[in-house]
Write a protein that holds these residues in place. Structure first.
Motif, PDB file in Angstrom:
ATOM      1  N   SER A   1     -10.919   3.446  10.013  1.00 53.17           N
ATOM      2  CA  SER A   1      -9.557   4.074  11.173  1.00 53.17           C
ATOM      3  C   SER A   1      -8.618   4.742  10.025  1.00 53.17           C
ATOM      4  O   SER A   1      -7.643   4.923   9.970  1.00 53.17           O
ATOM      5  CB  SER A   1      -9.367   2.688  12.088  1.00 53.17           C
ATOM      6  N   SER A   2      -8.753   4.325   8.418  1.00 57.93           N
ATOM      7  CA  SER A   2      -7.950   4.260   7.324  1.00 57.93           C
ATOM      8  C   SER A   2      -8.786   5.937   6.925  1.00 57.93           C
ATOM      9  O   SER A   2      -7.782   6.599   6.352  1.00 57.93           O
ATOM     10  CB  SER A   2      -8.003   3.589   5.930  1.00 57.93           C
ATOM     11  N   GLY A   3     -10.073   6.158   7.638  1.00 60.68           N
ATOM     12  CA  GLY A   3     -10.239   7.420   6.571  1.00 60.68           C
ATOM     13  C   GLY A   3      -9.131   8.333   7.161  1.00 60.68           C
ATOM     14  O   GLY A   3      -8.745   8.795   8.626  1.00 60.68           O
ATOM     15  N   PRO A   4      -9.009   9.900   6.429  1.00 63.97           N
ATOM     16  CA  PRO A   4      -8.362  10.871   6.765  1.00 63.97           C
ATOM     17  C   PRO A   4      -9.136  11.756   7.771  1.00 63.97           C
ATOM     18  O   PRO A   4      -7.871  12.268   8.167  1.00 63.97           O
ATOM     19  CB  PRO A   4      -8.238  11.914   5.553  1.00 63.97           C
ATOM     20  N   TRP A   5      -9.360  12.275   8.472  1.00 67.78           N
ATOM     21  CA  TRP A   5      -9.808  12.207   9.783  1.00 67.78           C
ATOM     22  C   TRP A   5     -10.412  11.393  11.190  1.00 67.78           C
ATOM     23  O   TRP A   5     -10.823  11.781  11.835  1.00 67.78           O
ATOM     24  CB  TRP A   5     -11.037  13.148   9.536  1.00 67.78           C
ATOM     25  N   ASN A   6      -9.630  10.117  10.489  1.00 69.70           N
ATOM     26  CA  ASN A   6      -9.926   9.121  11.757  1.00 69.70           C
ATOM     27  C   ASN A   6      -8.157   8.853  12.280  1.00 69.70           C
ATOM     28  O   ASN A   6      -8.538   7.982  12.450  1.00 69.70           O
ATOM     29  CB  ASN A   6     -10.793   7.805  11.084  1.00 69.70           C
ATOM     30  N   ASN A   7      -7.489   9.124  11.389  1.00 70.64           N
ATOM     31  CA  ASN A   7      -6.216   9.741  12.528  1.00 70.64           C
ATOM     32  C   ASN A   7      -5.403  11.196  11.262  1.00 70.64           C
ATOM     33  O   ASN A   7      -5.610  10.903  10.950  1.00 70.64           O
ATOM     34  CB  ASN A   7      -5.695   7.779  10.972  1.00 70.64           C
ATOM     35  N   ALA A   8      -4.129  10.602  11.786  1.00 69.35           N
ATOM     36  CA  ALA A   8      -2.919  11.612  12.195  1.00 69.35           C
ATOM     37  C   ALA A   8      -2.681  11.770  10.594  1.00 69.35           C
ATOM     38  O   ALA A   8      -1.891  12.785  10.323  1.00 69.35           O
ATOM     39  CB  ALA A   8      -1.814  11.609  13.691  1.00 69.35           C
ATOM     40  N   GLY A   9      -2.861  10.700  10.031  1.00 69.46           N
ATOM     41  CA  GLY A   9      -1.974  10.783   8.561  1.00 69.46           C
ATOM     42  C   GLY A   9      -0.527  10.635   8.680  1.00 69.46           C
ATOM     43  O   GLY A   9       0.152  11.480   7.487  1.00 69.46           O
ATOM     44  N   THR A  10       0.132  10.679   9.437  1.00 68.09           N
ATOM     45  CA  THR A  10       1.573  11.054   9.741  1.00 68.09           C
ATOM     46  C   THR A  10       1.975   9.797   8.572  1.00 68.09           C
ATOM     47  O   THR A  10       1.280   8.610   9.060  1.00 68.09           O
ATOM     48  CB  THR A  10       2.329  10.796  11.525  1.00 68.09           C
ATOM     49  N   GLY A  11       2.850   9.510   7.623  1.00 68.94           N
ATOM     50  CA  GLY A  11       4.178   8.471   7.807  1.00 68.94           C
ATOM     51  C   GLY A  11       4.417   8.093   9.118  1.00 68.94           C
ATOM     52  O   GLY A  11       5.785   8.523   8.888  1.00 68.94           O
ATOM     53  N   HIS A  12       4.178   7.522   9.704  1.00 71.44           N
ATOM     54  CA  HIS A  12       4.819   6.431  10.890  1.00 71.44           C
ATOM     55  C   HIS A  12       7.004   6.235  10.890  1.00 71.44           C
ATOM     56  O   HIS A  12       5.919   4.921  10.385  1.00 71.44           O
ATOM     57  CB  HIS A  12       4.650   6.432  11.763  1.00 71.44           C
ATOM     58  N   ALA A  13       7.562   7.256  10.311  1.00 70.15           N
ATOM     59  CA  ALA A  13       9.018   6.263  10.876  1.00 70.15           C
ATOM     60  C   ALA A  13       9.628   6.723  11.899  1.00 70.15           C
ATOM     61  O   ALA A  13      10.988   6.669  11.719  1.00 70.15           O
ATOM     62  CB  ALA A  13       9.517   6.611   9.286  1.00 70.15           C
ATOM     63  N   GLY A  14       8.909   6.819  13.022  1.00 69.38           N
ATOM     64  CA  GLY A  14      10.315   7.033  14.503  1.00 69.38           C
ATOM     65  C   GLY A  14      10.968   8.776  13.789  1.00 69.38           C
ATOM     66  O   GLY A  14      11.448   8.671  15.189  1.00 69.38           O
ATOM     67  N   LEU A  15      10.434   9.615  13.487  1.00 66.72           N
ATOM     68  CA  LEU A  15      11.252  10.748  13.132  1.00 66.72           C
ATOM     69  C   LEU A  15      11.522  11.804  14.440  1.00 66.72           C
ATOM     70  O   LEU A  15      12.153  12.693  14.339  1.00 66.72           O
ATOM     71  CB  LEU A  15      10.489  11.446  11.945  1.00 66.72           C
ATOM     72  N   CYS A  16       9.632  11.482  14.371  1.00 72.04           N
ATOM     73  CA  CYS A  16       9.307  13.145  15.887  1.00 72.04           C
ATOM     74  C   CYS A  16       8.142  12.246  16.833  1.00 72.04           C
ATOM     75  O   CYS A  16       8.417  12.872  17.493  1.00 72.04           O
ATOM     76  CB  CYS A  16       9.027  13.730  14.794  1.00 72.04           C
ATOM     77  N   GLU A  17       8.568  11.051  16.522  1.00 70.01           N
ATOM     78  CA  GLU A  17       7.910  10.682  18.435  1.00 70.01           C
ATOM     79  C   GLU A  17       7.968  10.451  19.231  1.00 70.01           C
ATOM     80  O   GLU A  17       8.826   9.161  18.581  1.00 70.01           O
ATOM     81  CB  GLU A  17       6.390   9.369  17.360  1.00 70.01           C
ATOM     82  N   LEU A  18       8.212  11.354  19.740  1.00 69.99           N
ATOM     83  CA  LEU A  18       9.405  10.976  21.251  1.00 69.99           C
ATOM     84  C   LEU A  18       9.115  10.233  21.614  1.00 69.99           C
ATOM     85  O   LEU A  18       9.813   9.479  23.145  1.00 69.99           O
ATOM     86  CB  LEU A  18       8.948  12.012  21.846  1.00 69.99           C
ATOM     87  N   ASN A  19       7.827   9.252  22.110  1.00 70.44           N
ATOM     88  CA  ASN A  19       7.698   8.186  22.739  1.00 70.44           C
ATOM     89  C   ASN A  19       7.947   6.685  22.028  1.00 70.44           C
ATOM     90  O   ASN A  19       8.325   5.352  22.943  1.00 70.44           O
ATOM     91  CB  ASN A  19       6.342   7.791  22.844  1.00 70.44           C
ATOM     92  N   TYR A  20       8.685   7.327  20.833  1.00 71.79           N
ATOM     93  CA  TYR A  20       9.166   5.806  20.766  1.00 71.79           C
ATOM     94  C   TYR A  20      11.184   6.191  20.750  1.00 71.79           C
ATOM     95  O   TYR A  20      11.856   5.233  20.384  1.00 71.79           O
ATOM     96  CB  TYR A  20       9.389   6.286  18.902  1.00 71.79           C
ATOM     97  N   THR A  21      11.463   7.026  21.372  1.00 76.20           N
ATOM     98  CA  THR A  21      12.199   7.653  22.004  1.00 76.20           C
ATOM     99  C   THR A  21      12.979   7.803  23.487  1.00 76.20           C
ATOM    100  O   THR A  21      12.745   8.607  23.655  1.00 76.20           O
ATOM    101  CB  THR A  21      13.216   8.196  21.039  1.00 76.20           C
ATOM    102  N   PRO A  22      12.483   6.957  24.512  1.00 74.55           N
ATOM    103  CA  PRO A  22      12.296   7.025  26.063  1.00 74.55           C
ATOM    104  C   PRO A  22      13.458   7.369  26.494  1.00 74.55           C
ATOM    105  O   PRO A  22      14.769   6.534  26.220  1.00 74.55           O
ATOM    106  CB  PRO A  22      11.924   5.709  26.233  1.00 74.55           C
ATOM    107  N   ALA A  23      14.018   8.258  26.848  1.00 77.73           N
ATOM    108  CA  ALA A  23      15.281   8.050  28.539  1.00 77.73           C
ATOM    109  C   ALA A  23      15.114   6.505  29.094  1.00 77.73           C
ATOM    110  O   ALA A  23      14.166   6.853  29.854  1.00 77.73           O
ATOM    111  CB  ALA A  23      14.775   9.389  28.465  1.00 77.73           C
ATOM    112  N   ARG A  24      16.435   6.755  29.080  1.00 77.32           N
ATOM    113  CA  ARG A  24      16.697   5.821  29.895  1.00 77.32           C
ATOM    114  C   ARG A  24      17.076   6.218  31.527  1.00 77.32           C
ATOM    115  O   ARG A  24      17.385   7.845  31.744  1.00 77.32           O
ATOM    116  CB  ARG A  24      17.892   4.493  29.150  1.00 77.32           C
TER     117      ARG A  24
END
Length: 494
Positions: free
Chosen positions: A47-70
């Protein structure tokens, strides 16, 4: 059978989790003996290999599933804030590691890449406005921009703008301070430091069994995957950072805490392109909204990646499925993980996640024309010949007990530890690698309670904000952001 080898710490798996924990333990207890066991012949091959993940430094900046509408229309940012807080801890550890010679090649694993959220249609644009308003009051997200103007859209994302019909409203939330991370290269640097300081690594070896000893330690039977020769390794503490293989190994250990847990593997496939005319026209990671029925990790995104010194564009994921728990695993992984104690949760998820199952079936039926049609939602000018399909790693999502349904499919990460703290493992896959430091600090606190207090001065050197919530301390956030940005060469976006 060879004589028993003894060590203080056993780390199963040579991916980002074990690499991070090993490096931190080396700073805390330089005299401890540590042994890493890796079933493949190199570091970060799953899973750590570069082609096995998105390579995003996940900080909640762009992932819309982390900011759902109520239901009332407001946007819940709590998940994004939590993930960002954890990524700030990761950044601090990396900066400390650079200053102390643990990491020696920043550009070998880390690049500044803006992160953007992308929506189409009036409803999507309205949601993105509300998202920006909700984030604006948190210092971790204060610099996020809302872009609705088509000319500005085209200036920032020329590849996505080419041949686009701007009669349909589009919008972006733009965060200039995002990152692209090669977690495989990062893992190699961390494991390299561990080896330089005396850690032993057994490549090409697989754990076959784990048994608790009367003194509370663990004896592992380890087989050489080439020769079949077996060795025994005894450790006072065992961490299982083996990706999808963590669940079966913790089951083999027989700890009570793993009862009721099961796993559901989901694979991924991506389209990738390397033509300079394409990579030069898209210098960001752009995330869209998950399709109906898609899991949170199924949100489509078009990413600028840096792998082995070369720029790539990567688009996906397109979901795949296999009963394997690892990319290099066995087709028997899923059925062999089933136990009497986890059958009810598995069956419960089978009933409640029919939408997800239908989504996966639909994804498996996608052919090349359908994949390119999906890509053209992001890149209207996309040409099939420019893109190739690549298979990513396996993610084993956690299934846990739930009172009402019997089982719950959890797309986060979970640390499972024995009551006495002698063994722990990490299950799940998202946000995963980006929050490895926070997760491993949790392991240390849970498993080494008697020592943790004495480690705190050193841990606060490693992670200066430890114990603080940066969202509530903007001055401290600015100070640490400046330090990590300068040390990690992230002051200017790529």
């Amino acid at each position: 059978m060879a004589a028993l080898t003894r060590t203080d710490v056993v780390l199963v798996g040579a991916g980002i989790m074990s690499a991070t924990l090993g490096a931190i333990l080396r700073r805390l207890e330089p005299d401890w003996s540590i042994t890493v066991i890796e079933r493949l012949d190199g570091v970060g091959g799953e899973s750590s290999g570069p082609w096995n993940n998105a390579g995003t430094g996940h900080a909640g900046l762009c992932e819309l599933n982390y900011t759902p509408a109520r239901p009332d229309g407001t946007v819940d940012i709590s998940k994004a804030v939590s993930v960002n807080e954890q990524f700030q801890i990761t950044r601090q550890f990396w900066a400390y590691a650079v200053e102390n010679g643990i990491l020696t090649d920043v550009r070998g694993f880390l690049h500044p890449v803006p992160h953007a959220s992308f929506v189409r249609g009036a409803d999507g644009v309205d949601y993105l406005r509300r998202r920006r308003e909700a984030l604006a009051h948190n210092p971790l997200f204060a610099a996020t921009e809302l872009i609705e103007d088509s000319d500005e859209f085209a200036r920032r994302l020329p590849l996505m703008a080419a041949r686009r019909d701007f009669a349909e409203p589009v919008a972006l939330n733009w965060a200039a301070d995002g990152t692209d991370v090669d977690f495989g290269a990062l893992s190699r640097q961390l494991i390299g430091y561990c080896v330089r300081t005396g850690v032993g690594v057994w490549f090409g070896h697989e754990v076959q069994s784990l048994s608790r000893q009367s003194d509370g330690s663990w004896t592992l039977t380890v087989a050489n995957r080439r020769t079949g020769a077996k060795r025994k390794l005894n450790g006072k503490f065992v961490f299982v950072g083996a990706g999808g293989d963590a669940l079966p190994l913790l089951q083999k250990a027989g700890i009570a805490e793993i009862r009721g847990f099961a796993g559901f593997p989901i694979g991924g496939r991506f389209l990738r392109a390397a033509k300079p005319v394409l990579t030069g026209g898209h210098r960001a990671k752009v995330y869209g909204r998950p399709a109906p029925g898609a899991p949170p990790l199924g949100a489509l995104h078009l990413d600028l990646r840096f792998v082995n010194g070369k720029s790539w564009l990567v688009f996906g994921p397109y979901a795949g499925w296999s009963p394997k728990f690892l990319k290099h695993g066995h087709f028997s992984d899923l059925p062999r993980s089933l136990r009497l104690h986890n059958l009810v949760p598995v069956l419960g998820v089978g009933v409640t996640e029919l939408t997800l199952l239908n989504y996966l079936i639909g994804q498996l039926r996608l052919g090349a024309p359908a994949r390119i049609a999906t890509l053209r939602e992001f890149v209207p000018s996309a040409v099939h010949a420019d893109w190739e399909l690549t298979v990513a790693g396996q993610r084993v999502q956690v299934i846990r007990r739930a009172k009402r349904s019997g089982g719950l499919l959890d797309f986060g990460t979970t640390i499972v530890a024995d009551a006495d703290g002698s063994i722990a493992g990490l299950l799940g896959g998202s946000p995963g690698a980006s929050t490895a430091v926070s997760a491993m600090l949790d392991v240390l606190q849970r498993c080494f309670g008697a020592r943790y207090q004495s480690w705190l001065p050193k841990l606060k050197e490693i992670v200066p904000s430890l114990g603080a919530r940066l969202s509530d301390e903007p001055a401290l956030f600015d100070e640490l952001r400046s330090w990590t940005g300068k040390t990690l060469q992230l002051d200017a976006a790529a």
